[in-house]
Write a protein that holds these residues in place. Structure first.
Motif, PDB file in Angstrom:
ATOM      1  N   PRO A 194       2.004 -39.141 -27.312  1.00  0.00           N
ATOM      2  CA  PRO A 194       0.423 -38.892 -27.315  1.00  0.00           C
ATOM      3  C   PRO A 194      -0.976 -39.531 -27.743  1.00  0.00           C
ATOM      4  O   PRO A 194      -1.877 -38.933 -28.263  1.00  0.00           O
ATOM      5  N   ASP A 195      -0.745 -40.889 -27.991  1.00  0.00           N
ATOM      6  CA  ASP A 195      -1.253 -41.626 -28.615  1.00  0.00           C
ATOM      7  C   ASP A 195      -2.017 -42.681 -27.974  1.00  0.00           C
ATOM      8  O   ASP A 195      -1.941 -43.779 -29.160  1.00  0.00           O
ATOM      9  N   MET A 196      -2.694 -42.813 -27.016  1.00  0.00           N
ATOM     10  CA  MET A 196      -2.916 -43.934 -25.860  1.00  0.00           C
ATOM     11  C   MET A 196      -4.812 -44.410 -26.394  1.00  0.00           C
ATOM     12  O   MET A 196      -4.391 -43.593 -26.191  1.00  0.00           O
ATOM     13  N   PRO A 197      -4.952 -45.046 -27.127  1.00  0.00           N
ATOM     14  CA  PRO A 197      -6.425 -45.459 -27.664  1.00  0.00           C
ATOM     15  C   PRO A 197      -7.096 -45.828 -26.595  1.00  0.00           C
ATOM     16  O   PRO A 197      -8.574 -45.447 -26.011  1.00  0.00           O
ATOM     17  N   SER A 198      -6.521 -45.971 -25.107  1.00  0.00           N
ATOM     18  CA  SER A 198      -7.570 -46.683 -24.417  1.00  0.00           C
ATOM     19  C   SER A 198      -7.133 -45.610 -23.287  1.00  0.00           C
ATOM     20  O   SER A 198      -8.432 -45.834 -22.724  1.00  0.00           O
ATOM     21  N   LEU A 199      -6.938 -44.388 -23.158  1.00  0.00           N
ATOM     22  CA  LEU A 199      -7.720 -43.285 -22.753  1.00  0.00           C
ATOM     23  C   LEU A 199      -8.225 -42.295 -23.212  1.00  0.00           C
ATOM     24  O   LEU A 199      -8.197 -41.053 -24.482  1.00  0.00           O
ATOM     25  N   TYR A 200      -9.798 -43.120 -23.784  1.00  0.00           N
ATOM     26  CA  TYR A 200     -10.686 -42.392 -24.314  1.00  0.00           C
ATOM     27  C   TYR A 200     -11.276 -40.921 -23.768  1.00  0.00           C
ATOM     28  O   TYR A 200     -11.664 -40.457 -25.100  1.00  0.00           O
ATOM     29  N   ASN A 201     -11.291 -40.557 -23.201  1.00  0.00           N
ATOM     30  CA  ASN A 201     -11.827 -39.353 -22.374  1.00  0.00           C
ATOM     31  C   ASN A 201     -12.845 -39.186 -23.118  1.00  0.00           C
ATOM     32  O   ASN A 201     -13.496 -37.616 -22.978  1.00  0.00           O
ATOM     33  N   HIS A 202     -14.013 -39.826 -23.405  1.00  0.00           N
ATOM     34  CA  HIS A 202     -15.289 -39.578 -23.553  1.00  0.00           C
ATOM     35  C   HIS A 202     -16.525 -39.515 -22.885  1.00  0.00           C
ATOM     36  O   HIS A 202     -17.347 -39.582 -22.891  1.00  0.00           O
ATOM     37  N   ILE A 203     -16.451 -38.971 -21.435  1.00  0.00           N
ATOM     38  CA  ILE A 203     -16.883 -39.306 -20.442  1.00  0.00           C
ATOM     39  C   ILE A 203     -17.132 -37.827 -19.809  1.00  0.00           C
ATOM     40  O   ILE A 203     -15.978 -37.488 -19.554  1.00  0.00           O
ATOM     41  N   GLN A 204     -18.138 -36.712 -19.905  1.00  0.00           N
ATOM     42  CA  GLN A 204     -17.454 -35.731 -20.129  1.00  0.00           C
ATOM     43  C   GLN A 204     -19.431 -35.140 -19.345  1.00  0.00           C
ATOM     44  O   GLN A 204     -19.988 -35.183 -19.648  1.00  0.00           O
ATOM     45  N   PRO A 205     -19.066 -33.931 -18.383  1.00  0.00           N
ATOM     46  CA  PRO A 205     -20.142 -33.167 -18.473  1.00  0.00           C
ATOM     47  C   PRO A 205     -20.050 -32.020 -19.014  1.00  0.00           C
ATOM     48  O   PRO A 205     -19.956 -31.298 -19.792  1.00  0.00           O
ATOM     49  N   PRO A 206     -22.126 -31.360 -19.223  1.00  0.00           N
ATOM     50  CA  PRO A 206     -22.349 -30.411 -19.827  1.00  0.00           C
ATOM     51  C   PRO A 206     -21.657 -29.394 -19.347  1.00  0.00           C
ATOM     52  O   PRO A 206     -21.426 -29.258 -18.193  1.00  0.00           O
ATOM     53  N   LEU A 207     -22.113 -28.052 -20.280  1.00  0.00           N
ATOM     54  CA  LEU A 207     -21.606 -26.987 -20.401  1.00  0.00           C
ATOM     55  C   LEU A 207     -22.509 -26.427 -18.431  1.00  0.00           C
ATOM     56  O   LEU A 207     -21.892 -25.913 -17.915  1.00  0.00           O
ATOM     57  N   LYS A 208     -24.100 -27.268 -18.327  1.00  0.00           N
ATOM     58  CA  LYS A 208     -24.736 -26.324 -17.453  1.00  0.00           C
ATOM     59  C   LYS A 208     -23.848 -27.180 -16.241  1.00  0.00           C
ATOM     60  O   LYS A 208     -23.798 -25.764 -15.247  1.00  0.00           O
ATOM     61  N   ILE A 209     -22.867 -28.105 -16.092  1.00  0.00           N
ATOM     62  CA  ILE A 209     -22.253 -28.639 -14.534  1.00  0.00           C
ATOM     63  C   ILE A 209     -21.467 -27.921 -14.177  1.00  0.00           C
ATOM     64  O   ILE A 209     -20.984 -27.416 -13.426  1.00  0.00           O
ATOM     65  N   SER A 222       2.421 -45.289 -18.354  1.00  0.00           N
ATOM     66  CA  SER A 222       4.127 -46.159 -18.587  1.00  0.00           C
ATOM     67  C   SER A 222       5.336 -46.396 -20.038  1.00  0.00           C
ATOM     68  O   SER A 222       5.571 -47.433 -19.788  1.00  0.00           O
ATOM     69  N   SER A 223       3.409 -46.386 -20.420  1.00  0.00           N
ATOM     70  CA  SER A 223       4.618 -46.682 -22.484  1.00  0.00           C
ATOM     71  C   SER A 223       3.248 -46.069 -23.614  1.00  0.00           C
ATOM     72  O   SER A 223       1.965 -45.824 -22.692  1.00  0.00           O
ATOM     73  N   ALA A 224       3.279 -46.191 -25.083  1.00  0.00           N
ATOM     74  CA  ALA A 224       2.855 -46.086 -25.566  1.00  0.00           C
ATOM     75  C   ALA A 224       1.364 -46.794 -25.588  1.00  0.00           C
ATOM     76  O   ALA A 224       0.138 -45.815 -26.098  1.00  0.00           O
ATOM     77  N   THR A 225       0.911 -48.003 -24.569  1.00  0.00           N
ATOM     78  CA  THR A 225      -0.040 -48.566 -24.235  1.00  0.00           C
ATOM     79  C   THR A 225      -0.386 -48.777 -23.058  1.00  0.00           C
ATOM     80  O   THR A 225      -1.815 -49.061 -23.024  1.00  0.00           O
ATOM     81  N   GLN A 257      -7.109 -33.605 -28.570  1.00  0.00           N
ATOM     82  CA  GLN A 257      -7.794 -32.757 -29.658  1.00  0.00           C
ATOM     83  C   GLN A 257      -9.024 -34.887 -30.199  1.00  0.00           C
ATOM     84  O   GLN A 257      -8.498 -35.394 -29.466  1.00  0.00           O
ATOM     85  N   LYS A 258      -9.729 -34.368 -30.550  1.00  0.00           N
ATOM     86  CA  LYS A 258     -10.623 -35.701 -30.922  1.00  0.00           C
ATOM     87  C   LYS A 258      -9.719 -36.160 -32.140  1.00  0.00           C
ATOM     88  O   LYS A 258      -9.080 -35.265 -33.036  1.00  0.00           O
ATOM     89  N   LYS A 259      -9.503 -37.018 -31.922  1.00  0.00           N
ATOM     90  CA  LYS A 259      -8.677 -38.302 -32.711  1.00  0.00           C
ATOM     91  C   LYS A 259      -9.929 -39.797 -33.372  1.00  0.00           C
ATOM     92  O   LYS A 259      -8.855 -40.258 -33.717  1.00  0.00           O
ATOM     93  N   GLY A 260     -10.649 -40.055 -32.903  1.00  0.00           N
ATOM     94  CA  GLY A 260     -11.356 -41.030 -33.178  1.00  0.00           C
ATOM     95  C   GLY A 260     -12.826 -40.088 -32.780  1.00  0.00           C
ATOM     96  O   GLY A 260     -13.023 -39.895 -32.500  1.00  0.00           O
ATOM     97  N   HIS A 261     -13.782 -41.278 -33.019  1.00  0.00           N
ATOM     98  CA  HIS A 261     -15.289 -40.932 -33.599  1.00  0.00           C
ATOM     99  C   HIS A 261     -15.677 -41.120 -31.656  1.00  0.00           C
ATOM    100  O   HIS A 261     -16.260 -40.250 -31.738  1.00  0.00           O
ATOM    101  N   ASP A 262     -15.051 -42.273 -30.973  1.00  0.00           N
ATOM    102  CA  ASP A 262     -15.833 -42.186 -29.446  1.00  0.00           C
ATOM    103  C   ASP A 262     -14.153 -41.757 -28.474  1.00  0.00           C
ATOM    104  O   ASP A 262     -13.858 -42.069 -27.230  1.00  0.00           O
ATOM    105  N   TRP A 263     -13.286 -41.347 -29.313  1.00  0.00           N
ATOM    106  CA  TRP A 263     -11.677 -40.835 -28.596  1.00  0.00           C
ATOM    107  C   TRP A 263     -11.158 -39.407 -29.093  1.00  0.00           C
ATOM    108  O   TRP A 263     -11.249 -39.112 -30.134  1.00  0.00           O
TER     109      TRP A 263
END
Length: 655
Positions: free
Chosen positions: A359-374, A491-494, A466-472
């Motif tokens: 549940p906590d792989m940090p490199s999957l930051y998912n911090h690039i997202q579209p605004p609601l207008k898109i 494939s693993s935790a990292t 959920q939000k797990k870090g500043h840019d994570w």
């Protein structure tokens, strides 16, 4: 001027291959034909054309100046506009991308050191193409048929590089031939040439290239090399650009006049002259479609390698048109963009996938997202905008609702999410991830999926995404599922196994919509080619699981026959492009060439309250930022130092 001074030209004429190699950064997993290092590593320009085996390496050098679409830091139309947003002061994810182009979206572009400034580099590519064309006749063991093909490839690249400069800077100097080492100072201090001359020259090169190119490459090792469908389709796209309001009779550029008094934009065209550009684009698009048909480039449908129901199969049809490498719809894909950059894009866009185990792989930051207008621009399940759908007129889009049995393939059963996530078109579910949304794939089990076992997103605080870090964690609350291959795995935790793919530069849906646009602009929706107009836009919609334009508007909307006049049909076609090509490096350029960018930027960048845990708190529209757009933002600034070295290069308006 750095690009044109005597020292640069003299050095370039005598350049060794090692210099070209240093300018090229390609993944070792790219196609073998881009492995351009000479056998001895020291081959000089003079020896480059003594044998076919060395000349072909020079041809691949010409390819080496290709742009890097799909690269978060190298794509000049991806993070630089209003389609995506991220955390401004990132602290944890610098290894994924460094945010160079994102600075443009934030309004930080400057003329002293422009972001995305590849002016000199692209001109080096043009000069390399000229050297190839000047010397190809010297190769003694090159078969005539192959020489003709190489000339075609080189002319295409030369045209494409000029087009890249045109769409960024507008009028540019045209380098038809390289300057002599004996050129005078006056010859070196070149002028920008009028925009119509620029497009006409690019189209001329394309016309010269197309007949000499093969219908298909000879082997998979050559995928990415230029073929006739690529050249014909790119010519069609260029001609649509040339006809568009930004370039065709743009009165806002009336004051862009060089020091000789030459107007770089013609602003007094007659209606017939404006229409002529569109008429020519119609012919070019139709011819490109014919050539693509001959080469079996068709809209992609999933080939049934996994057992899934019709709902998921449709999503795979739509998703894999982008992420399935070299599928039938891809006319041209960019092998210059490294597969590492493609992996980084997927990492930055992905939520944590196998959340039960890792549940906590940090490199999957998912911090690039579209605004609601898109998100809002996607249609309802009836294939029309929300504001026009009769069933949506009294709905509160932010009202809360739990997933029901009938929604089980789209929404997690029993999970509470917003009304706006229900009853949307298939592309919405295929290309966007969201709180409570089902997400096929990302697990080892892909056959015969069961809704309760599918991967799904829970991005409110307390959920696995959920939000797990500043840019994570989430930024707006919506994810770029479109660019993430369905077979990706944690494939693993990292460890993250990403199925990488060359970035699609041209695909069949793009070409079909260009054709529909050109027809409408040339003659409206009731002209001689109206049959083709609706045929090709409806083919794109049919593959997306939607009714045709006429059926959708007449049966489900509050504005029947909206498609019956040119302006309304223009809006329908433009919206179709914005949806179909979303997250593919097209929106940035399209809203500029249409001159609709100011209105789009005024909408603001909104997201949900991603730091909330309760749905009634999460589903609030929060302003993430505002963006400004002025007339200067249509074109890049020319770097001030280049203008200081060559005073004949006048600056773009506003810079």
């Amino acid at each position: 001027m750095k690009l044109w001074n005597m020292k640069t030209i003299n050095n370039y004429i005598k350049l060794k291959f090692a210099l070209f190699i240093s300018l090229i950064t390609l993944s070792t997993s790219c196609n073998k034909y881009l492995d351009i290092v000479p056998d001895d590593g020291l081959a000089t320009l003079e020896s480059a054309f003594t044998l076919r085996s060395t000349a072909i390496r020079y041809l691949y050098t010409c390819y080496g100046f290709m742009t890097s679409e799909g690269n978060l830091d190298g794509d000049h139309g991806y993070m630089s506009g209003d389609e995506l947003w991220s955390v401004i002061d990132r602290r944890e994810s610098q290894g994924i991308w460094n945010g160079i182009m994102f600075n443009m979206a934030r309004g930080f572009q400057t003329a002293s050191n422009p972001y995305g400034d590849d002016w000199s580099g692209i001109y080096e590519g043009i000069r390399a193409c000229n050297i190839m064309l000047e010397n190809i006749d010297k190769v003694p063991d090159l078969p005539e048929w192959e020489k003709i093909q190489w000339i075609g490839e080189t002319k295409f690249l030369k045209a494409y590089y000029h087009f890249h400069l045109l769409k960024k800077w507008g009028p540019i100097p045209l380098v038809k031939e390289n300057l002599s080492i004996n050129a005078s100072l006056d010859e070196i201090r070149v002028f920008r040439q009028p925009i119509d001359e620029g497009f006409d020259y690019v189209i001329q090169l394309m016309n010269e290239a197309i007949p000499n190119l093969p219908l298909k490459v000879q082997s998979r090792d050559e995928l990415g090399r230029i073929t006739r469908p690529i050249a014909a389709s790119m010519k069609a796209k260029i001609m649509v650009y040339a006809a568009s309001p930004l370039f065709n009779n743009n009165k806002d550029q009336a004051n862009l006049i060089d020091k000789n008094g030459t107007k770089l934009f013609k602003t007094d065209k007659s209606p017939a002259e404006v229409k002529k550009r569109w008429d020519d684009a119609v012919i070019a698009c139709k011819e490109a479609i014919k050539i693509c048909d001959e080469a079996s480039h068709i809209l992609y449908t999933h080939q049934g390698r996994v057992r899934v129901n019709d709902t998921i199969k449709l999503q795979l049809d739509i998703r894999n048109a982008i992420t399935e490498k070299w599928n039938s719809e891809v006319i041209w894909a960019n092998v210059h963009t490294s597969l590492g950059a493609n992996r980084n894009l997927q990492l930055a866009s992905s939520p944590n996938l196998q959340w039960e185990q890792y549940p906590d792989m940090p490199s999957l930051y998912n911090h690039i997202q579209p605004p609601l207008k898109i998100v809002d621009q996607f249609y309802t399940n009836h294939g029309i905008p929300i504001q026009n759908d009769l069933e949506w007129l009294r709905k509160n889009q932010l009202a809360l609702r739990a997933g029901a049995e009938k929604d089980r393939w789209y929404i997690r059963p029993g999970y509470v999410t917003a009304e706006m996530n229900y009853n949307r078109e298939p592309r919405f579910y295929a290309w966007l991830g969201f709180d409570g949304g089902q997400w096929y794939g990302q697990k080892p089990e892909v056959n015969d999926p069961v809704p309760a076992d599918m991967f799904w997103v829970a991005s409110r605080v307390g959920g696995n995404q959920q939000k797990k870090g500043h840019d994570w964690g989430p930024v707006s609350g919506y994810y770029l599922k479109k660019v993430i291959h369905y077979q990706n795995r944690q494939s693993s935790a990292t460890g993250y196994d990403a199925i990488t793919y060359p970035w699609p530069l041209l695909r069949v849906a793009d070409l079909y919509l260009l054709y529909a646009e050109a027809i409408n602009e040339s003659e409206g929706p009731t002209g001689a080619n109206s049959g083709d107009l609706f045929k090709y836009i409806d083919l794109v919609r049919e593959r997306a699981g939607l009714p045709g334009v006429k059926e959708a508007w007449d049966k489900y909307s509050n504005s029947p026959r909206r498609y019956a006049n040119q302006q309304n049909m223009r809006e329908i076609i433009q919206r179709e492009r914005l949806i179909e090509l979303t997250f593919e490096s097209n929106r940035y350029w399209d809203i500029r060439r249409w001159k609709t960018a100011p209105a789009e930027y005024e909408k603001g960048m909104y997201g949900f309250k991603v730091t909330a845990s309760k749905p009634e708190e999460y589903y609030q529209k929060i302003l993430m930022t505002t963006q400004k757009f002025s007339s200067r933002d249509y074109f890049w600034p020319i770097q001030i130092s280049l203008i200081e070295q060559n005073p004949n290069l006048i600056q773009n308006i506003g810079w």
